[in-house]
Design a protein around this motif. Structure first.
Motif, PDB file in Angstrom:
ATOM      1  N   THR A 151       0.679  -1.091   0.045  1.00 18.36           N
ATOM      2  CA  THR A 151       0.121   0.028  -0.125  1.00 18.36           C
ATOM      3  C   THR A 151       0.498   1.428   0.183  1.00 18.36           C
ATOM      4  OG1 THR A 151      -1.597  -0.824   1.300  1.00 18.36           O
ATOM      5  CG2 THR A 151      -1.609   1.366   1.043  1.00 18.36           C
ATOM      6  N   GLN A 152       0.284   2.241  -0.535  1.00 21.36           N
ATOM      7  CA  GLN A 152       1.399   3.231  -1.108  1.00 21.36           C
ATOM      8  C   GLN A 152       0.663   4.403  -0.008  1.00 21.36           C
ATOM      9  OE1 GLN A 152       2.970   4.212  -4.982  1.00 21.36           O
ATOM     10  NE2 GLN A 152       3.789   2.884  -4.904  1.00 21.36           N
ATOM     11  N   HIS A 153       1.160   5.536   0.598  1.00 18.57           N
ATOM     12  CA  HIS A 153       0.041   6.107   1.216  1.00 18.57           C
ATOM     13  C   HIS A 153       0.920   7.518   0.867  1.00 18.57           C
ATOM     14  CE1 HIS A 153      -0.654   3.542   4.392  1.00 18.57           C
ATOM     15  NE2 HIS A 153       0.534   3.449   4.314  1.00 18.57           N
ATOM     16  N   SER A 154       0.521   8.601   1.090  1.00 14.68           N
ATOM     17  CA  SER A 154       0.982   9.963   0.061  1.00 14.68           C
ATOM     18  C   SER A 154       1.612  10.536   0.849  1.00 14.68           C
ATOM     19  CB  SER A 154      -0.824  10.838   0.656  1.00 14.68           C
ATOM     20  OG  SER A 154      -0.908  11.665   1.551  1.00 14.68           O
ATOM     21  N   THR A 155       2.647   9.838   1.256  1.00 21.52           N
ATOM     22  CA  THR A 155       4.122  10.784   1.758  1.00 21.52           C
ATOM     23  C   THR A 155       4.559  11.630   1.125  1.00 21.52           C
ATOM     24  OG1 THR A 155       4.520   7.959   2.647  1.00 21.52           O
ATOM     25  CG2 THR A 155       6.377   9.845   2.699  1.00 21.52           C
ATOM     26  N   THR A 156       4.976  11.827   0.064  1.00 15.62           N
ATOM     27  CA  THR A 156       5.302  12.475  -0.458  1.00 15.62           C
ATOM     28  C   THR A 156       4.282  13.766  -1.603  1.00 15.62           C
ATOM     29  OG1 THR A 156       5.880  12.130  -2.060  1.00 15.62           O
ATOM     30  CG2 THR A 156       7.946  11.792  -0.067  1.00 15.62           C
TER      31      THR A 156
ATOM     32  N   LEU B  78       1.699   4.536  16.017  1.00 10.78           N
ATOM     33  CA  LEU B  78       2.907   4.411  14.386  1.00 10.78           C
ATOM     34  C   LEU B  78       1.995   3.536  13.510  1.00 10.78           C
ATOM     35  CD1 LEU B  78       5.846   3.395  16.452  1.00 10.78           C
ATOM     36  CD2 LEU B  78       5.387   6.107  15.227  1.00 10.78           C
ATOM     37  N   ALA B  79       0.433   3.044  13.987  1.00  9.81           N
ATOM     38  CA  ALA B  79      -0.569   2.418  12.383  1.00  9.81           C
ATOM     39  C   ALA B  79      -1.013   3.647  12.624  1.00  9.81           C
ATOM     40  CB  ALA B  79      -1.304   1.890  13.584  1.00  9.81           C
ATOM     41  N   ASP B  80      -1.260   5.225  12.832  1.00 12.22           N
ATOM     42  CA  ASP B  80      -2.276   5.837  12.152  1.00 12.22           C
ATOM     43  C   ASP B  80      -1.171   6.206  10.674  1.00 12.22           C
ATOM     44  OD1 ASP B  80      -3.352   8.471  11.256  1.00 12.22           O
ATOM     45  OD2 ASP B  80      -2.208  10.022  13.363  1.00 12.22           O
ATOM     46  N   PRO B  81      -2.301   5.882   9.687  1.00 10.03           N
ATOM     47  CA  PRO B  81      -1.307   6.839   8.474  1.00 10.03           C
ATOM     48  C   PRO B  81      -0.527   8.214   8.355  1.00 10.03           C
ATOM     49  CG  PRO B  81      -3.430   5.602   7.674  1.00 10.03           C
ATOM     50  CD  PRO B  81      -3.095   6.049   9.588  1.00 10.03           C
ATOM     51  N   ALA B  82      -1.399   9.173   8.941  1.00 12.73           N
ATOM     52  CA  ALA B  82      -0.685  10.316   9.246  1.00 12.73           C
ATOM     53  C   ALA B  82       0.351  10.676   9.282  1.00 12.73           C
ATOM     54  CB  ALA B  82      -1.781  11.235   9.848  1.00 12.73           C
ATOM     55  N   THR B  83       1.330   9.357  11.032  1.00  9.23           N
ATOM     56  CA  THR B  83       2.193   9.912  11.634  1.00  9.23           C
ATOM     57  C   THR B  83       3.041   8.865  10.341  1.00  9.23           C
ATOM     58  OG1 THR B  83       1.098   9.404  13.800  1.00  9.23           O
ATOM     59  CG2 THR B  83       3.079   8.385  13.841  1.00  9.23           C
ATOM     60  N   LEU B  84       2.691   7.858   9.880  1.00  9.57           N
ATOM     61  CA  LEU B  84       3.623   7.705   9.007  1.00  9.57           C
ATOM     62  C   LEU B  84       4.195   8.160   7.751  1.00  9.57           C
ATOM     63  CD1 LEU B  84       2.280   3.692   8.738  1.00  9.57           C
ATOM     64  CD2 LEU B  84       3.795   4.817  10.247  1.00  9.57           C
TER      65      LEU B  84
ATOM     66  N   ALA C 286      10.148  -1.446   8.078  1.00 10.57           N
ATOM     67  CA  ALA C 286      11.507  -0.376   9.166  1.00 10.57           C
ATOM     68  C   ALA C 286      10.742   0.160  10.411  1.00 10.57           C
ATOM     69  CB  ALA C 286      12.211   0.961   8.894  1.00 10.57           C
ATOM     70  N   VAL C 287       9.939   1.157  10.470  1.00 13.32           N
ATOM     71  CA  VAL C 287       9.221   1.032  12.282  1.00 13.32           C
ATOM     72  C   VAL C 287       8.352   0.164  12.097  1.00 13.32           C
ATOM     73  CG1 VAL C 287       7.197   3.286  12.702  1.00 13.32           C
ATOM     74  CG2 VAL C 287       9.257   4.012  11.259  1.00 13.32           C
ATOM     75  N   GLN C 288       6.589  -0.635  11.472  1.00 19.14           N
ATOM     76  CA  GLN C 288       6.552  -1.339  11.807  1.00 19.14           C
ATOM     77  C   GLN C 288       6.760  -2.126  12.192  1.00 19.14           C
ATOM     78  OE1 GLN C 288       2.441  -1.085   9.226  1.00 19.14           O
ATOM     79  NE2 GLN C 288       2.235   1.055  10.360  1.00 19.14           N
ATOM     80  N   ASP C 289       7.647  -3.710  11.366  1.00 22.84           N
ATOM     81  CA  ASP C 289       7.973  -4.547  11.435  1.00 22.84           C
ATOM     82  C   ASP C 289       9.446  -4.974  11.852  1.00 22.84           C
ATOM     83  OD1 ASP C 289       5.225  -5.470  10.116  1.00 22.84           O
ATOM     84  OD2 ASP C 289       5.840  -4.968   8.342  1.00 22.84           O
TER      85      ASP C 289
END
Length: 183
Positions: A2-7, A110-116, A24-27
């Motif tokens: 899944t790709q988030h809107s990171t940038t 850390l499960a919140d998409p905005a935080t990620l 790296a953050v989650q797993d």
């Protein structure tokens, strides 16, 4: 994946790098454990003192980045084609875990998409693929500019380790500003 809107970009390079940050953050990746259990262990070891935990997370990450930088730079010129990508990937993973750890001890989910997304933006430098490629180019330029240093393997390792340590420390300070303490 899944790709988030990171940038704000659907660029494949940015997507892959963002996915690497999230993994790296989650797993965790390889021997690098996920952010939450690592940061929680650090927080527990400092008796719940959030400021001390943030300092310890940055310190441990700086040591890890410096060590990895030294190891990837110590081989001299012959190892640059393999060492440079390994160094960039290793730094990315260590820094992603650190930023995620800081977010966790400060009460962010850390499960919140905005935080990620914010973690990815901080780690990748924001600004999408052009910024990422520019950073990689600058890093490569520094590597190439230090060719004389890299010809002496141990000196090259020391310079590489020092640069990685400085970048990780600066990122830790930025992450501490970006993730204020939550209730």
């Amino acid at each position: 994946m899944t790709q988030h809107s990171t940038t704000g970009s659907s660029d494949p390079i940015t997507g892959v790098m963002g996915d690497l940050v999230r993994r790296a953050v989650q797993d965790g990746i390889g021997p690098v454990t996920p952010s939450r259990p690592w940061a929680q262990d650090v927080l527990d070891r400092v008796g719940g003192d959030v400021a001390a935990a943030v300092d310890r997370l940055v310190q441990q990450s700086t040591v890890a980045a410096a060590s990895a930088g030294f190891l990837t730079g110590v081989g001299g010129l012959l190892t640059v084609p393999v060492a440079l990508p390994a160094n960039v990937a290793g730094s990315l993973v260590v820094n992603a875990r650190m930023v995620g750890g800081i977010a966790h001890v400060r009460g962010h989910d850390l499960a919140d998409p905005a935080t990620l997304d914010l973690i990815s933006t901080l780690v990748l430098g924001g600004g999408g693929p052009q910024r990422l490629l520019g950073e990689l180019g600058k890093r490569s330029g520094v590597k190439l500019a230090s060719t004389v240093l890299r010809a002496v393997p141990v000196v090259g390792g020391l310079a590489n380790g020092a640069a990685d340590a400085a970048l990780t420390t600066a990122l830790g300070r930025s992450a501490a500003r970006a993730f204020p303490q939550r209730g």
